[in-house]
Design a protein around this motif. Structure first.
Motif, PDB file in Angstrom:
ATOM      1  N   ARG A 287       0.833  -1.197   0.000  1.00 44.72           N
ATOM      2  CA  ARG A 287       0.000   0.000   0.000  1.00 44.72           C
ATOM      3  C   ARG A 287       0.873   1.255   0.000  1.00 44.72           C
ATOM      4  NH1 ARG A 287      -5.598  -0.798   2.746  1.00 44.72           N
ATOM      5  NH2 ARG A 287      -5.911  -3.045   2.588  1.00 44.72           N
ATOM      6  N   TRP A 288       1.860   1.278   0.859  1.00 42.13           N
ATOM      7  CA  TRP A 288       2.750   2.447   0.938  1.00 42.13           C
ATOM      8  C   TRP A 288       3.480   2.659  -0.383  1.00 42.13           C
ATOM      9  CZ3 TRP A 288       8.062   2.754   0.345  1.00 42.13           C
ATOM     10  CH2 TRP A 288       8.652   3.972   0.697  1.00 42.13           C
ATOM     11  N   ARG A 289       3.936   1.563  -0.978  1.00 46.27           N
ATOM     12  CA  ARG A 289       4.692   1.645  -2.227  1.00 46.27           C
ATOM     13  C   ARG A 289       3.829   2.197  -3.362  1.00 46.27           C
ATOM     14  NH1 ARG A 289       9.477   2.201  -4.635  1.00 46.27           N
ATOM     15  NH2 ARG A 289       9.999   0.632  -6.197  1.00 46.27           N
ATOM     16  N   PHE A 290       2.587   1.715  -3.480  1.00 46.34           N
ATOM     17  CA  PHE A 290       1.708   2.215  -4.532  1.00 46.34           C
ATOM     18  C   PHE A 290       1.398   3.693  -4.316  1.00 46.34           C
ATOM     19  CE2 PHE A 290      -2.184   3.302  -6.626  1.00 46.34           C
ATOM     20  CZ  PHE A 290      -2.117   2.627  -7.837  1.00 46.34           C
ATOM     21  N   LYS A 291       1.106   4.060  -3.074  1.00 47.04           N
ATOM     22  CA  LYS A 291       0.812   5.471  -2.789  1.00 47.04           C
ATOM     23  C   LYS A 291       1.978   6.363  -3.181  1.00 47.04           C
ATOM     24  CE  LYS A 291      -2.095   4.359   1.223  1.00 47.04           C
ATOM     25  NZ  LYS A 291      -2.224   4.497   2.692  1.00 47.04           N
ATOM     26  N   ARG A 292       3.180   5.914  -2.894  1.00 40.24           N
ATOM     27  CA  ARG A 292       4.371   6.708  -3.183  1.00 40.24           C
ATOM     28  C   ARG A 292       4.577   6.873  -4.692  1.00 40.24           C
ATOM     29  NH1 ARG A 292       8.875   8.386  -0.480  1.00 40.24           N
ATOM     30  NH2 ARG A 292      10.838   8.488  -1.638  1.00 40.24           N
ATOM     31  N   ILE A 293       4.290   5.830  -5.452  1.00 35.10           N
ATOM     32  CA  ILE A 293       4.533   5.864  -6.898  1.00 35.10           C
ATOM     33  C   ILE A 293       3.359   6.493  -7.652  1.00 35.10           C
ATOM     34  CG2 ILE A 293       4.869   4.454  -8.979  1.00 35.10           C
ATOM     35  CD1 ILE A 293       6.364   2.441  -7.221  1.00 35.10           C
ATOM     36  N   ALA A 294       2.136   6.055  -7.368  1.00 35.36           N
ATOM     37  CA  ALA A 294       1.001   6.425  -8.223  1.00 35.36           C
ATOM     38  C   ALA A 294      -0.209   6.940  -7.455  1.00 35.36           C
ATOM     39  CB  ALA A 294       0.580   5.214  -9.064  1.00 35.36           C
ATOM     40  N   GLY A 295      -0.003   7.352  -6.223  1.00 34.83           N
ATOM     41  CA  GLY A 295      -1.116   7.843  -5.421  1.00 34.83           C
ATOM     42  C   GLY A 295      -1.791   9.072  -6.000  1.00 34.83           C
ATOM     43  N   ARG A 296      -1.002   9.986  -6.525  1.00 39.12           N
ATOM     44  CA  ARG A 296      -1.557  11.212  -7.090  1.00 39.12           C
ATOM     45  C   ARG A 296      -2.487  10.903  -8.255  1.00 39.12           C
ATOM     46  NH1 ARG A 296      -2.882  15.662  -5.188  1.00 39.12           N
ATOM     47  NH2 ARG A 296      -4.814  15.131  -6.255  1.00 39.12           N
ATOM     48  N   GLU A 297      -2.088   9.999  -9.116  1.00 38.11           N
ATOM     49  CA  GLU A 297      -2.896   9.645 -10.286  1.00 38.11           C
ATOM     50  C   GLU A 297      -4.174   8.900  -9.868  1.00 38.11           C
ATOM     51  OE1 GLU A 297       0.837  10.981 -11.444  1.00 38.11           O
ATOM     52  OE2 GLU A 297       0.410   9.311 -10.078  1.00 38.11           O
ATOM     53  N   LEU A 298      -4.103   8.113  -8.794  1.00 42.55           N
ATOM     54  CA  LEU A 298      -5.292   7.420  -8.307  1.00 42.55           C
ATOM     55  C   LEU A 298      -6.345   8.432  -7.863  1.00 42.55           C
ATOM     56  CD1 LEU A 298      -6.074   4.367  -7.804  1.00 42.55           C
ATOM     57  CD2 LEU A 298      -5.605   4.828  -5.390  1.00 42.55           C
TER      58      LEU A 298
END
Length: 309
Positions: A287-298
């Motif tokens: 979860r942390w990794r996805f937020k860091r990479i693509a959280g803004r786009e989500l």
């Protein structure tokens, strides 16, 4: 899909050097090229409906199966299950540059992007040769490489951009192709989402022939999804067999297949089956990794309001 296709998609992740950055040019195809493209594809055929999924595992197969039930659509002429045309348009543009460079006096007589609609129209005309007369063709591709060139290459066709929650896309991607790392899948979805967002900013101004749709809406309310597609693309709602919506089989699911291997044979949909929300079983690290990479786009695609999930 065979082993070679799977290997190709894997290598595409590893060695992809093509730009996802949208580059809407000042110079569009000339009016002469647009008119010629209409003549090449033919005046009679209604616009083709082309689905571009945000990336592999985004639900294009399901949405394609859902829409192809419409009697006015002919899906995948000549058994072309995917249409990776836009991602190779660099070659068309390079050929035009080489053509003009070979004889400099042609510069200024042919628009710098005129080859795109001419080649695109010729390909559409070729596909119409495999479709029954009077039917619109339905095509799909799970990718948005050079989506910013869609209406330059296909000015007389319609575009459905299909997005899916990046967390579920990444989950399905890593399960389908274990060689692809979690970070690679996250970065691919991020880059693809940025292309979709940039194109939507431009294409949303069009009065017809474009729709940014969600896979999740097609799953939760397939009949409503079909009605909206009919409205946006000029299809007759009354002609659609809505009684068949609940009987659609599942194709390409990693959840229903053994060891996560994709099997494209149709499988009867279990009553408990849902392709939404598998990411909820992620560890805190993922979860942390996805937020860091693509959280803004989500957030920008409307899948969450904040990163507190």
């Amino acid at each position: 899909m065979g082993v070679t296709d799977d290997l190709g998609k894997y290598l595409d992740y590893l060695f992809d050097s093509r730009s996802f950055a949208p580059g809407f040019p000042v110079d569009e195809p000339s009016e002469a090229a647009l008119q010629a493209a209409r003549s090449i594809r033919g005046e009679a055929p209604a616009p083709a409906l082309i689905i571009h999924g945000i990336m592999p595992r985004s639900g294009t197969v399901y949405v394609g199966e859902l829409l192809r039930r419409h009697p006015d659509l002919h899906a995948y002429p000549n058994r072309l299950w995917e249409l990776p045309f836009l991602q190779h348009t660099d070659h068309i543009l390079k050929m035009q540059r080489d053509f003009l460079r070979t004889y400099q006096q042609n510069v200024g007589k042919i628009g710098e992007r005129d080859f795109l609609p001419l080649f695109g129209a010729a390909f559409i005309a070729y596909l119409h040769a495999f479709a029954p007369e009077g039917r619109r063709i339905l095509l799909k591709v799970p990718g948005v490489h050079h989506l910013d060139r869609f209406f330059a290459a296909f000015p007389h066709e319609h575009l459905l951009v299909l997005v899916r929650d990046g967390r579920d896309v990444v989950h399905s991607t890593c399960k389908t192709w274990p060689q692809i790392t979690f970070g690679m899948a996250c970065r691919r979805w991020k880059r693809s989402a940025r292309m979709v967002l940039a194109c939507h900013h431009c294409y949303a101004k069009r009065s017809q022939g474009y729709w940014l749709a969600r896979f999740e809406d097609a799953v939760r309310d397939p009949a409503g999804f079909v009605r909206e597609a009919c409205r946006r693309f000029g299809l007759d709602q009354a002609a659609y067999p809505f009684h068949q919506v609940g009987d659609l089989p599942v194709r390409g699911s990693t959840t229903l297949s053994e060891q996560g291997q994709v099997d494209w044979a149709p499988v009867q949909r279990p009553s408990h089956f849902s392709p939404i929300g598998h990411w909820r079983d992620w560890s805190w690290w993922r979860r942390w990794r996805f937020k860091r990479i693509a959280g803004r786009e989500l957030i920008d695609l409307g899948y969450c309001e904040a990163l507190d999930w």
